[in-house]
Write a protein that holds these residues in place. Structure first.
Motif, PDB file in Angstrom:
ATOM      1  N   LYS A   1      37.263  48.194  29.770  1.00  0.00           N
ATOM      2  CA  LYS A   1      36.912  48.500  28.007  1.00  0.00           C
ATOM      3  C   LYS A   1      36.627  47.542  27.000  1.00  0.00           C
ATOM      4  N   PRO A   2      35.582  47.273  26.141  1.00  0.00           N
ATOM      5  CA  PRO A   2      35.934  46.715  25.445  1.00  0.00           C
ATOM      6  C   PRO A   2      36.619  46.058  24.656  1.00  0.00           C
ATOM      7  N   GLU A   3      37.832  46.861  24.316  1.00  0.00           N
ATOM      8  CA  GLU A   3      39.020  45.893  24.398  1.00  0.00           C
ATOM      9  C   GLU A   3      39.652  44.712  25.540  1.00  0.00           C
ATOM     10  N   ASP A   4      38.795  44.541  26.922  1.00  0.00           N
ATOM     11  CA  ASP A   4      39.426  44.378  27.732  1.00  0.00           C
ATOM     12  C   ASP A   4      38.627  42.210  27.577  1.00  0.00           C
ATOM     13  N   THR A   5      37.602  42.504  27.036  1.00  0.00           N
ATOM     14  CA  THR A   5      37.157  40.849  26.473  1.00  0.00           C
ATOM     15  C   THR A   5      38.481  39.969  26.095  1.00  0.00           C
ATOM     16  N   ALA A   6      38.001  39.026  26.853  1.00  0.00           N
ATOM     17  CA  ALA A   6      39.512  38.122  26.343  1.00  0.00           C
ATOM     18  C   ALA A   6      38.769  36.083  27.696  1.00  0.00           C
ATOM     19  N   VAL A   7      39.640  35.454  27.603  1.00  0.00           N
ATOM     20  CA  VAL A   7      39.676  34.582  28.393  1.00  0.00           C
ATOM     21  C   VAL A   7      40.994  34.810  29.123  1.00  0.00           C
ATOM     22  N   TYR A   8      40.765  35.225  30.452  1.00  0.00           N
ATOM     23  CA  TYR A   8      41.768  35.403  31.438  1.00  0.00           C
ATOM     24  C   TYR A   8      41.839  34.221  32.321  1.00  0.00           C
ATOM     25  N   TYR A   9      43.357  34.241  32.111  1.00  0.00           N
ATOM     26  CA  TYR A   9      44.154  33.003  32.451  1.00  0.00           C
ATOM     27  C   TYR A   9      45.509  33.186  33.957  1.00  0.00           C
ATOM     28  N   CYS A  10      45.366  32.068  34.474  1.00  0.00           N
ATOM     29  CA  CYS A  10      46.135  32.254  36.391  1.00  0.00           C
ATOM     30  C   CYS A  10      47.120  31.892  35.446  1.00  0.00           C
ATOM     31  N   ALA A  11      48.420  32.110  35.770  1.00  0.00           N
ATOM     32  CA  ALA A  11      49.949  31.604  36.343  1.00  0.00           C
ATOM     33  C   ALA A  11      50.302  31.380  37.157  1.00  0.00           C
ATOM     34  N   ALA A  12      50.740  30.310  37.604  1.00  0.00           N
ATOM     35  CA  ALA A  12      51.709  30.120  38.596  1.00  0.00           C
ATOM     36  C   ALA A  12      53.255  29.311  38.444  1.00  0.00           C
ATOM     37  N   ASP A  13      54.066  30.640  38.317  1.00  0.00           N
ATOM     38  CA  ASP A  13      55.446  30.805  38.372  1.00  0.00           C
ATOM     39  C   ASP A  13      56.445  30.118  38.887  1.00  0.00           C
TER      40      ASP A  13
END
Length: 127
Positions: free
Chosen positions: A87-99
């Motif tokens: 969806k248009p609202e999924d537009t974003a920068v996506y980051y991967c994190a290892a915790d």
């Protein structure tokens, strides 16, 4: 030194699909709980999905349940996010994190600065 690198972002039309990948090096991958965090400029970070070290426990934000699937391949030190029905609202920068802190990320808490973060990949969904 732990390195985290995302790939697979891009431009897609609404209703389309993308698969993000996150490769981790420098430590035993299976010891990390992993997550995908997205951010829109001017907004806070949102944890959209997380997965435990052995893949047996997953978390999804309500906004993506039923559309996104998180998975990991510990033999390849890689995590994935399959995103369907975008969806248009999924537009974003996506980051991967290892915790290391598996208790927080698996209940929806955005990892802290002490986690290992990638540089992010842009996902743009056009209407």
């Amino acid at each position: 030194q732990v390195q985290v690198a995302e790939s697979g972002g891009g431009l897609v039309q609404a209703g389309g699909s993308l698969r993000l990948s996150c490769a981790v090096s420098g430590r035993t991958f299976s010891r990390f709980a992993m997550g995908w965090v997205r951010q829109v400029p001017g907004n806070g970070r949102e944890l959209v999905a997380a997965i435990s070290g052995n893949g047996g426990i997953t978390y999804y934000a309500n906004s993506v349940k039923g559309r996104f699937t998180i998975s990991r391949d510990n033999a390849k030190d890689t995590m994935y996010l399959q995103m369907n029905n975008l969806k248009p609202e999924d537009t974003a920068v996506y980051y991967c994190a290892a915790d290391w802190d598996t208790s927080r990320i698996l209940v929806g808490t955005v990892p802290s600065a002490e986690a290992y973060w990638g540089q992010g990949t842009q996902v743009t969904v056009s209407s």
